[in-house]
Design an enzyme around this catalytic site. Structure first.
Site, PDB file in Angstrom:
ATOM      1  N   GLU A 288       0.895  -1.385  -0.164  1.00 32.31           N
ATOM      2  CA  GLU A 288       0.199  -0.216  -0.050  1.00 32.31           C
ATOM      3  C   GLU A 288       0.822   0.958   0.296  1.00 32.31           C
ATOM      4  OE1 GLU A 288      -4.079   0.621   1.729  1.00 32.31           O
ATOM      5  OE2 GLU A 288      -2.818   1.048   3.748  1.00 32.31           O
ATOM      6  N   TYR A 332      -7.926 -10.793  12.045  1.00 35.45           N
ATOM      7  CA  TYR A 332      -6.357 -11.116  12.396  1.00 35.45           C
ATOM      8  C   TYR A 332      -5.093 -12.011  12.920  1.00 35.45           C
ATOM      9  CZ  TYR A 332      -6.290  -7.051   9.254  1.00 35.45           C
ATOM     10  OH  TYR A 332      -7.519  -5.913   8.730  1.00 35.45           O
TER      11      TYR A 332
END
Length: 338
Positions: A288, A332
């Site tokens: 990103e 996660y």
């Protein structure tokens, strides 16, 4: 608008935001999220009669002034797509006439496949470019576990085996090379456009041909209302993703464009990632960060509003009229393990 005037406006915006940010720092997370929604956005500086940086003639029908509450164009003349600005049927007719076709890439590696892929694909069939030819390119380390979904004749599912890396960060970063490779070997021969998605998302509304463009970026849902000083750019000068500032903060969960533009984008990001590896550096937000650096240097021709990738945990925002893609619940702690 001159660069000096634009810079002055940005400074005034930051000055205005400082007392608000100091105040909300003492509040609960939900209160903070609500008040962030009141922070001012820049507005489109294009006046009636002026032209945008248009990819398609259909973009000339965009009503930039229908949404006075948000920024509907960038400083370089690219549209920012919000609900209420476009006519869906017109866009679909235009892209059908142009014989537009879309390759959708998604990575479902390890536990991510069981947790998210089925819902992602089934929801996509209801909402993603439903009137256009679409091929799903699913990259996974367990091809036999990819769900068999029923597809109409103009929709195809291709499953491609990929290596499973020990760290999720490496999976995220190495997808750039994989996407570039499959564009070169396959996609460029069959499709006009490519859209790249994270798998832990669910389509909930039309994600249609209005989103197509030569180079398409997405405003990050958590940062689009914040001042630039708070954007999480990689400010490490040792990284090839290094940025002191930028235009927006873009979310790598969704990006796309023509196959030529996406190939150039992913190749550049992969090159930056490998340069960092050689220098024993890892960008702050991995691929990103590199994507944001590329889109700063090579401005996107179309920007999607956060309606195209929204997180319900943010809470109510008056400017989000019609969420089209939602963040799925993240796990996660169980998914990002070897």
């Amino acid at each position: 608008m001159s660069r000096h005037v634009y810079k002055a406006k940005s400074i005034l915006k930051c000055v205005f935001c400082i007392p608000i940010l100091l105040y909300i720092s003492y509040l609960t997370p939900s209160s903070v999220s609500y008040l962030v929604g009141w922070l001012p956005m820049d507005k489109c500086s294009v006046t009636h009669g002026e032209k945008l940086r248009l990819d398609k003639s259909a973009d000339a029908t965009l009503d930039l002034w229908s949404r006075t509450d948000v920024q509907t164009c960038t400083s370089w003349g690219a549209p920012v797509i919000w609900d209420g600005m476009f006519k869906p049927d017109l866009y679909d007719q235009w892209h059908k006439r142009d014989q537009s076709s879309v390759a959708l890439t998604v990575f479902a590696v390890g536990r991510y496949l069981d947790a998210y892929l089925g819902v992602f694909l089934n929801s996509s069939e209801h909402h993603f470019m439903v009137d256009l030819p679409v091929t799903y390119y699913v990259f996974t380390d367990v091809p036999e576990k990819v769900p068999n979904i029923k597809l109409p004749p103009h929709r195809i599912l291709k499953v491609i085996m990929v290596e499973r890396h020990s760290r999720w960060q490496d999976i995220s970063m190495m997808r750039m090379r994989t996407i570039s490779d499959v564009i070169e070997s396959d996609i460029r021969h069959h499709y006009t456009h490519v859209f790249c998605f994270d798998v832990d998302q669910v389509f909930t509304g039309r994600f249609g041909s209005e989103a197509l463009g030569d180079s398409v970026a997405l405003l990050h849902a958590y940062y689009y209302r914040l001042p630039k000083i708070m954007f999480p750019f990689d400010r490490n000068p040792k990284s090839s993703a290094y940025m002191e500032t930028g235009d927006f903060y873009y979310h790598a969960a969704v990006f796309g464009g023509s196959w030529q533009s996406v190939k150039a984008m992913t190749e550049a990001c992969y090159k930056g990632i490998m340069e960092d590896k050689e220098n024993n550096v890892e960008a702050l937000w991995h691929d990103e960060s590199h994507l944001n650096k590329y889109l700063w240097l090579h401005k996107p021709t179309k920007v999607l509003s956060p309606e195209y990738c929204w997180d319900l945990k943010i809470g109510y925002r008056s400017d989000i009229h019609f969420p089209r893609l939602l963040w799925a619940t993240k796990h996660y702690d169980t998914l990002r393990i070897a």
